[in-house]
Design a protein around this motif. Structure first.
Motif, PDB file in Angstrom:
ATOM      1  N   ILE A 154     -82.161 -22.591 -35.717  1.00  0.00           N
ATOM      2  CA  ILE A 154     -81.152 -23.186 -36.600  1.00  0.00           C
ATOM      3  C   ILE A 154     -79.916 -22.292 -36.678  1.00  0.00           C
ATOM      4  CG2 ILE A 154     -80.668 -23.839 -38.992  1.00  0.00           C
ATOM      5  CD1 ILE A 154     -83.581 -24.692 -39.232  1.00  0.00           C
ATOM      6  N   LEU A 155     -80.118 -20.984 -36.841  1.00  0.00           N
ATOM      7  CA  LEU A 155     -78.982 -20.062 -36.893  1.00  0.00           C
ATOM      8  C   LEU A 155     -78.204 -20.064 -35.585  1.00  0.00           C
ATOM      9  CD1 LEU A 155     -80.529 -16.986 -38.750  1.00  0.00           C
ATOM     10  CD2 LEU A 155     -78.811 -18.571 -39.625  1.00  0.00           C
ATOM     11  N   ALA A 156     -78.909 -20.129 -34.455  1.00  0.00           N
ATOM     12  CA  ALA A 156     -78.225 -20.163 -33.163  1.00  0.00           C
ATOM     13  C   ALA A 156     -77.418 -21.445 -32.998  1.00  0.00           C
ATOM     14  CB  ALA A 156     -79.249 -20.021 -32.031  1.00  0.00           C
ATOM     15  N   MET A 207     -68.664 -21.844 -32.307  1.00  0.00           N
ATOM     16  CA  MET A 207     -67.992 -21.601 -31.024  1.00  0.00           C
ATOM     17  C   MET A 207     -67.429 -22.888 -30.443  1.00  0.00           C
ATOM     18  SD  MET A 207     -70.361 -18.730 -29.168  1.00  0.00           S
ATOM     19  CE  MET A 207     -71.891 -19.608 -29.459  1.00  0.00           C
ATOM     20  N   ILE A 208     -68.164 -23.985 -30.585  1.00  0.00           N
ATOM     21  CA  ILE A 208     -67.659 -25.271 -30.091  1.00  0.00           C
ATOM     22  C   ILE A 208     -66.374 -25.644 -30.802  1.00  0.00           C
ATOM     23  CG2 ILE A 208     -68.147 -27.751 -30.039  1.00  0.00           C
ATOM     24  CD1 ILE A 208     -71.100 -27.011 -29.611  1.00  0.00           C
ATOM     25  N   ALA A 209     -66.335 -25.423 -32.118  1.00  0.00           N
ATOM     26  CA  ALA A 209     -65.135 -25.761 -32.887  1.00  0.00           C
ATOM     27  C   ALA A 209     -63.956 -24.884 -32.481  1.00  0.00           C
ATOM     28  CB  ALA A 209     -65.421 -25.609 -34.380  1.00  0.00           C
ATOM     29  N   PHE A 210     -64.182 -23.591 -32.287  1.00  0.00           N
ATOM     30  CA  PHE A 210     -63.089 -22.679 -31.953  1.00  0.00           C
ATOM     31  C   PHE A 210     -62.530 -22.925 -30.553  1.00  0.00           C
ATOM     32  CE2 PHE A 210     -64.306 -20.053 -35.581  1.00  0.00           C
ATOM     33  CZ  PHE A 210     -63.056 -19.613 -36.005  1.00  0.00           C
ATOM     34  N   THR A 211     -63.364 -23.438 -29.638  1.00  0.00           N
ATOM     35  CA  THR A 211     -62.895 -23.674 -28.272  1.00  0.00           C
ATOM     36  C   THR A 211     -62.340 -25.073 -28.067  1.00  0.00           C
ATOM     37  OG1 THR A 211     -65.158 -24.297 -27.628  1.00  0.00           O
ATOM     38  CG2 THR A 211     -64.503 -21.999 -27.301  1.00  0.00           C
ATOM     39  N   GLU A 260     -71.429 -22.413 -20.791  1.00  0.00           N
ATOM     40  CA  GLU A 260     -71.785 -21.061 -21.227  1.00  0.00           C
ATOM     41  C   GLU A 260     -72.173 -21.011 -22.709  1.00  0.00           C
ATOM     42  OE1 GLU A 260     -69.617 -20.877 -17.528  1.00  0.00           O
ATOM     43  OE2 GLU A 260     -69.138 -21.831 -19.459  1.00  0.00           O
ATOM     44  N   ILE A 261     -71.692 -21.977 -23.487  1.00  0.00           N
ATOM     45  CA  ILE A 261     -72.048 -21.989 -24.911  1.00  0.00           C
ATOM     46  C   ILE A 261     -73.551 -22.197 -25.081  1.00  0.00           C
ATOM     47  CG2 ILE A 261     -71.821 -23.348 -27.043  1.00  0.00           C
ATOM     48  CD1 ILE A 261     -68.899 -23.576 -26.531  1.00  0.00           C
ATOM     49  N   VAL A 262     -74.135 -23.024 -24.231  1.00  0.00           N
ATOM     50  CA  VAL A 262     -75.584 -23.220 -24.294  1.00  0.00           C
ATOM     51  C   VAL A 262     -76.302 -21.907 -23.985  1.00  0.00           C
ATOM     52  CG1 VAL A 262     -77.535 -24.476 -23.317  1.00  0.00           C
ATOM     53  CG2 VAL A 262     -75.375 -25.653 -23.694  1.00  0.00           C
ATOM     54  N   LEU A 263     -75.798 -21.160 -23.021  1.00  0.00           N
ATOM     55  CA  LEU A 263     -76.405 -19.872 -22.700  1.00  0.00           C
ATOM     56  C   LEU A 263     -76.260 -18.894 -23.868  1.00  0.00           C
ATOM     57  CD1 LEU A 263     -75.130 -19.480 -19.016  1.00  0.00           C
ATOM     58  CD2 LEU A 263     -77.310 -20.405 -19.820  1.00  0.00           C
ATOM     59  N   VAL A 264     -75.116 -18.955 -24.554  1.00  0.00           N
ATOM     60  CA  VAL A 264     -74.931 -18.090 -25.725  1.00  0.00           C
ATOM     61  C   VAL A 264     -75.921 -18.469 -26.826  1.00  0.00           C
ATOM     62  CG1 VAL A 264     -73.314 -17.438 -27.552  1.00  0.00           C
ATOM     63  CG2 VAL A 264     -72.522 -17.603 -25.195  1.00  0.00           C
TER      64      VAL A 264
END
Length: 433
Positions: free
Chosen positions: A48-50, A57-61, A380-384
């Motif tokens: 959940i935290l991830a 990150m999705i919002a910022f990008t 890459e967001i999924v990897l993060v």
């Protein structure tokens, strides 16, 4: 002669029959406490935290969020709407690409993403079992990549060089892959047992050896390189060696998933119901105590690495005979050997936990492509997100502190009974005394 002094019987308190202060908590309270202090809840909260961090990150990008942030103080609702649309759109695309696509007609077409998730999860489950089994015995099997490569090489050689009928050809190729993975991991096991060499260093070095050994085999005619080709790639697998489809040709889910489920059941039985699994767990808990109890620790190290390598070998076999049937190159492991470490950690090294974690990471892989294609979200967001899951799992106190959960082993202090308040007459009497 006087009789024994009789003490007055204290009157029963007003709350007679209720649980006294400081008593053990009730059954339901104890069960709830075990849940909130257990490792399973930490895994769920880590995911959940991830996902929350991924949403940020999705919002910022997102370009629209960046544009509306320029006039946030003038019209803040525009930015909030843009944030909601970017995050919800990305996670809806993740769901549609991993579980069910409700934008297509028909249940058969809508459920295809779930079959893709299970396909990606198949090697992760098998490799995760190999890593998790070694964890339970106190060993760190970091050699999943090398074990997968050797299993793929053996299964690929049988599938391209032998001419046998189905299903014998398929079974021989599977057995060859599992045995190759077991033997490759057994090298680390025997070195650990005989010389005390650290399995982390040995398995990492074996990964490099396996990688370059496979590269040599792919570049050599008569071993794995396709006849008449100069490319470092094998020929297509023979039809008699390919794992059959489970739900028909319209889906990519093959019988390797059934093999992975059988491996889960076998690993559970091995750890929970067999005497060998008991010895594995005993060595993992305390090797010194296990040795005193008469268990051959070195032999257990060898046995557990052989079985763990065979489980990882199932992942290599499923890749060669189920997913990449047109031929494979040196990248056949696709990072699965190292992803298996994350799967084993998230699953707490238990077979059922690894099954759930493997399906979750398979969903990330399947849905990540949909996110990138439909919402332009960087893959890459999924990897993060996957990396953050590992980070939070490695820091349970941090997760408990964020959600305000009690630390394991901490006991609630009993409430002290409140002293009755004294009136003015009692206070004056004590002062005069």
């Amino acid at each position: 002669m006087t009789g024994p002094e009789l003490k007055p019987i204290a009157a029963a308190p007003a709350d007679f029959g209720t649980e006294p202060a400081g008593a053990e908590p009730g059954r339901w309270h104890g069960a709830f406490r075990r849940i909130v202090t257990g490792n399973g809840l930490i895994s769920v909260l880590s995911v959940i935290l991830a996902l929350i961090a991924g949403a940020i990150m999705i919002a910022f990008t997102d370009p629209e969020v960046q544009r509306t942030a320029g006039y946030f103080f003038a019209r803040p609702q525009d930015m909030l709407v843009a944030v909601w649309e970017s995050v919800s759109g990305a996670y809806v695309a993740l769901f549609q690409g991993a579980v069910y696509n409700f934008r297509v007609d028909g249940f058969a077409a809508g459920v295809k993403p779930l079959t893709e998730t299970l396909k990606f999860a198949t090697p992760l489950i098998a490799a995760g079992l190999g890593v998790g089994l070694a964890f339970r015995a106190g060993l760190f099997n970091i050699g999943g990549q090398g074990q997968m490569l050797m299993a793929a090489a053996a299964a690929g050689w049988v599938a391209t060089s032998m001419n046998l009928p189905w299903p014998l050809h398929m079974l021989v190729a599977m057995v060859a892959g599992v045995v190759a993975g077991a033997l490759w991991a057994g090298i680390a096991g025997i070195l650990k047992a005989r010389t005390g060499a650290h399995e982390v260093i040995v398995t990492i070095m074996l990964n490099h050896i396996a990688f370059y050994l496979l590269a040599w085999m792919l570049a050599t005619q008569g071993i794995l390189q396709a006849p008449g080709s100069n490319n470092p790639k094998t020929a297509a697998m023979a039809e008699s060696a390919i794992l059959p489809d489970i739900l028909g040709p319209q889906y990519n889910l093959h019988a390797g998933f059934i093999v992975a489920l059988i491996a889960v059941a076998f690993t559970w039985w091995l750890l929970e119901r067999s005497s060998l699994g008991f010895r594995f767990r005993a060595v993992g808990e305390n090797p010194t105590a296990a040795k005193v109890a008469g268990i051959s620790v070195g032999r257990m190290y060898l046995y557990v690495m052989l079985i763990a390598g065979g489980l990882v070998g199932i992942a290599g076999v499923s890749q060669v005979l189920g997913t990449v049937t047109s031929g494979f190159g040196g990248d056949i492991d696709a990072g699965i050997g190292f992803d298996a470490i994350t799967v084993a950690l998230l699953g707490r090294s238990t077979p059922l936990g690894i099954l759930a974690a493997g399906i979750l990471f398979g969903a990330f892989k399947a849905g990540g492509f949909a996110m990138q294609a439909s919402e332009n979200v960087p893959i890459e967001i999924v990897l993060v997100v996957q990396s953050l899951i590992v980070l939070f799992i490695a820091a349970p106190p941090l997760v408990r502190a964020i959600f305000g959960l009690p630390q394991p082993g901490a006991r609630r202090k009993p409430k002290r009974p409140k002293k009755p308040k004294k009136n003015a007459a009692q206070i004056a009497e004590e002062v005069s005394a």
